[in-house]
Design an enzyme around this catalytic site. Structure first.
Site, PDB file in Angstrom:
ATOM      1  N   GLY A  47      -5.682  -0.663  -0.621  1.00  0.00           N
ATOM      2  CA  GLY A  47      -5.366   0.579   0.085  1.00  0.00           C
ATOM      3  C   GLY A  47      -6.467   0.906   1.075  1.00  0.00           C
ATOM      4  O   GLY A  47      -7.405   1.614   0.751  1.00  0.00           O
TER       5      GLY A  47
ATOM      6  N   ASP B 144       0.802  -1.238   0.000  1.00  0.00           N
ATOM      7  CA  ASP B 144       0.000   0.000   0.000  1.00  0.00           C
ATOM      8  C   ASP B 144       0.831   1.282   0.000  1.00  0.00           C
ATOM      9  O   ASP B 144       0.291   2.367  -0.174  1.00  0.00           O
ATOM     10  CB  ASP B 144      -0.902   0.046   1.248  1.00  0.00           C
TER      11      ASP B 144
ATOM     12  N   ASN C 271      21.355   9.054 -18.196  1.00  0.00           N
ATOM     13  CA  ASN C 271      22.676   9.687 -18.194  1.00  0.00           C
ATOM     14  C   ASN C 271      22.606  11.210 -18.245  1.00  0.00           C
ATOM     15  O   ASN C 271      23.517  11.858 -18.756  1.00  0.00           O
ATOM     16  CB  ASN C 271      23.497   9.164 -19.385  1.00  0.00           C
TER      17      ASN C 271
END
Ligand code: ADP
Length: 736
Positions: free
Chosen positions: A200, A157, A526
């Site tokens: 959740g 969660d 990069n």
């Protein structure tokens, strides 16, 4: 590494399982073994600790082989009621003391960590009682005056304060967006309305971030219930507006713990009912359930868990804590935090939600949760809000540049919508700087980018053309013609170098004297000014998925694979995929390849195979060394491996760049694009128009002037002079 300085370590997983737990256990065991510390696995969490016997087993590095890529937890996890009682903890203490364990690494959720802290606080009393009862002797008790606890948060969660990401959350997000992408394609074909319920209970992280990543239309989370009492009607009106404006589907994401503003639960079935009632449409409900918890961990969940597991053991060795600690990631750095303070803060969020103090709950979520919520709402609209249109309408251009990076489309989508939301015109430039030179501009509108969040590739087109000579004049002419006030370039080194060149020619070409932003998007990771570039997480996952398959192909042989990955002169993909797949050796340009090392590496591998190893893995960055090529390395290992192992090489190539972008890349693309449009609006009236790169560094959104480019990157090899991940090679070296 340090000699043995502490008593034995116990490691366990507890509470709900989470993908990445195995990677953490593996790292704890390997780091402890290398440090000369005895380490014990405690099976099935506190249940094993209380039962003792075979449930607490001494581990060697070999015992944790083959688990890194597996979901769930190899140690098992269980709920244990006995440990909630002092009686149970007394037996647990005895089982630990008998094995000389007084250091614990607990990988679990807030329940497990709270239990661990109670255990630590009671430790001395428990030992005294055991002495009194003649269960252990005084000497034994004196040898273990303290119990040291380090917690790693395993929870899909992402609901614990104090760590930016919990173990398993990134994988859960991947499972969710994979499912929603699939649902979206069928939903669009049938012009359907879909409701997806994600996990959740107290935390809307998975719901909100999957909504951003998939371009959903509506989200219901515990931290911000709908304002209206009649929330169903409001939601339906909103979705109907979207359909009228041309959306082909409606997608509502509901967190398991969603509530209305009075705290009453809003269940996904309630949402379906409201949709049917008000819209009279065919609604399909998908409750994702345990799919979210399962499966192989993502590259991020693997390397983060390894880094945390490694740090946990180091912490036990080096520090002298008077309280239990959590080792977590804060601002992309490993940090030790007070366990109880983190748990109290986490619980206070749940309490604020209960009390209806939602703004406080969002504030305490930290990071950029509140901002993301706002961004989501704007992006999910059917058209730009009328009341937000500014007077100073600008003409902006957006283009992609450099090699393809998954997530470029998501970045264009957010850029276009954010610009239109503020009332500006935005033109898409086709085919990168080539299009800028050729004047290939076209106005973009809101609905055109509706489905771009989840798509791989680059709809605008991209290439590696560097501008020079007469290109500047052509570009300036086109920009003047279209009266361009600001430029947003989404791409890699090509984007940055071209922007730098334009910046340098500002005095020759007034058309270039406009605020301009580079959004870092390259799988190579990069670029300066950011810890992560859009696309690099997807590429890393592509590599890890491919290597998992390659490794599986070798079950019946003793074999070493030499795998070559992209990155140009930057070793990010090689180093991180090396960690995430358990490679024996990683060769990158930053560290070079030296004959002496090669001899040692081959020797080490031959010895390991003789001891019983069945599979070796070596990863080489494509430009690691001109002479020691992938072919060379393969031949060298083959020859020196003799009868002990054979060698196969795999050059992964463009599969690394393909596929749909990962959830992290989509979210990053969204974040950075919001920042880019915001910068142009802020900079438009300043005397000096700036060229910047936006980034996400040390957990914060950052702006970095493009004119600093030559100072920040080595131009010869194009990579940042300082790279946050380089010291992770220390972990590879420890494990090899
Ligand atoms: P999670 O760690 O995922 O939050 P739980 O809340 O179920 O999962 O906790 C897992 C185990 O941790 C429990 O079964 C129990 O053994 C132990 N535990 C949880 N809370 C406490 C507590 N307050 N005191 C002692 N042990 C606890």
């Amino acid at each position: 590494m340090a000699e043995k300085t502490i008593n034995n370590i116990g490691v366990m997983t507890s509470g709900g399982d989470a993908p990445g737990m195995n990677a953490a256990v593996r790292a704890v065991v390997k780091t402890a073994c290398k440090s000369g510390i005895e380490v014990f696995a405690i099976y099935q969490g506190y249940k094993g600790m209380v039962e003792g016997g075979d449930m607490i087993k001494r581990m060697t590095s070999d015992d944790v082989g083959g688990i890194l890529h597996k979901g769930g937890t190899a140690l098992g996890t269980a709920r244990c009621h006995r440990f909630r009682e002092r009686e149970g903890r007394l037996i647990a203490a005895k089982n630990l003391v008998e094995r000389k364990i007084d250091n614990l690494v607990i990988i679990g959720g807030d329940g497990s960590l709270t239990g661990a802290n109670i255990f630590r606080e009671e430790w001395q009393d428990l030992l005294n009682e055991l002495v009194e009862k003649n269960e252990i002797n005084r000497e034994q008790a004196d040898r273990h005056p303290k119990l040291k606890i380090v917690g790693l948060v395993g929870s899909i969660d992402n609901d614990l304060s104090g760590t930016d990401m919990t173990i398993g959350a990134d994988t859960a997000l991947r499972r969710i967006i994979d499912a929603i992408d699939a649902i979206s394609s069928t939903a669009a074909s049938h012009e359907r309305t879909f409701v997806v319920e994600v996990m959740g209970r107290n935390c809307g992280y998975l719901a909100l971030f999957s909504a951003i990543a998939t371009g959903a239309d509506y989200v219901l989370i515990p931290e911000q219930p709908p304002v209206a009492d009649n929330w169903g009607k409001t939601m339906c009106d909103y979705l109907a507006e979207g359909r009228k404006a041309g959306k082909k589907k409606s997608l509502v994401i509901v967190a398991e713990g969603a509530i209305d503003k009075h705290g009453n639960p809003i269940k996904s079935t309630d949402v379906v009912e409201k949709l049917k009632e008000h819209l009279k449409v065919d609604v399909r409900l998908t409750i994702l359930g345990h799919v979210q918890r399962g499966g192989s961990p993502t590259a991020f969940d693997r390397y983060m868990s390894i880094v945390l597991g490694y740090a946990a053991v180091k912490h036990l060795i080096d520090s002298d804590d008077e309280e239990s600690k959590i080792i977590g990631l804060q601002k992309n750095k490993v940090t030790a935090l007070s366990l109880m303070k983190s748990i109290e803060k986490t619980r206070s969020i749940a309490q604020y939600i209960k009390e209806g103090n939602f703004s406080k709950a969002i504030e305490l979520r930290g990071g950029y949760f509140g901002d993301e919520l706002k961004t989501f709402k704007t992006l999910a609209q059917a058209f730009p809000s009328k009341d937000k249109q500014t007077d100073g309408k600008l003409n902006l251009i957006v283009l992609n540049a450099g090699s393809l990076a998954p997530g470029m489309n998501a970045a264009v989508r957010t850029t276009v919508r954010m610009a239109l939301e503020s009332g500006h015109n935005i033109y898409g430039v086709q085919n990168g700087f080539k299009g800028l030179v050729e004047g290939d501009f076209r106005p973009m509108d809101w609905m055109e980018v509706e489905d771009w969040a989840s798509e791989g590739g680059s709809f605008l087109g991209t290439n590696r053309m560097l501008v020079e000579g007469s290109n500047f004049y052509e570009m300036a002419k086109n920009m003047e013609k279209w009266k361009i006030d600001g430029m947003i370039v989404i791409g890699g080194s090509t984007a940055y170098v071209n922007a730098y060149r334009m910046f340098q020619r500002k005095s020759d070409f007034p058309a270039f004297d406009i605020p301009s932003v580079c959004i870092p998007a390259t799988i190579n990771n990069n670029l300066p000014g950011t810890d992560f570039c859009i696309g690099s997480d997807t590429a890393l996952n592509n590599i890890v998925d491919a290597i998992d398959k390659i490794k599986e192909s070798a079950v019946a042989t003793t074999r070493t694979f030499v795998v070559e990955v992209f990155g140009r002169y930057c070793g990010f993909l090689a180093q991180l995929s090396g960690l995430a797949t358990g490679a024996e050796r990683v060769y990158i340009h930053e560290k070079g390849i030296h004959l002496k090392d090669l001899q040692e590496d081959v020797k080490m591998l031959v010895e390991r195979f003789k001891e019983g190893k069945r599979l070796g893995l070596v990863i080489r960055n494509e430009f690691a060394n001109k002479i020691y090529t992938t072919n060379f390395l393969s031949s060298l290992y083959e020859e020196e491996g003799g009868d002990v192992f054979d060698v196969r090489q795999a050059i992964l190539g463009h599969l690394q760049q393909g596929g749909t972008p990962s959830a992290s890349d989509r979210v990053l693309a969204t974040r950075l694009s919001v920042k880019a449009v915001d910068f142009i609006e802020r900079n438009i009236n300043s005397d000096e128009k700036s060229y910047i790169g936006v980034g996400f560094k040390d957990g914060k959104l950052k702006e970095e002037k493009i004119e600093n480019l030559p100072r920040q990157v080595s131009l010869e090899y194009f990579r940042p002079k300082e790279q946050w991940w380089e010291n992770l090679s220390e972990i590879n070296d420890t494990f090899k």
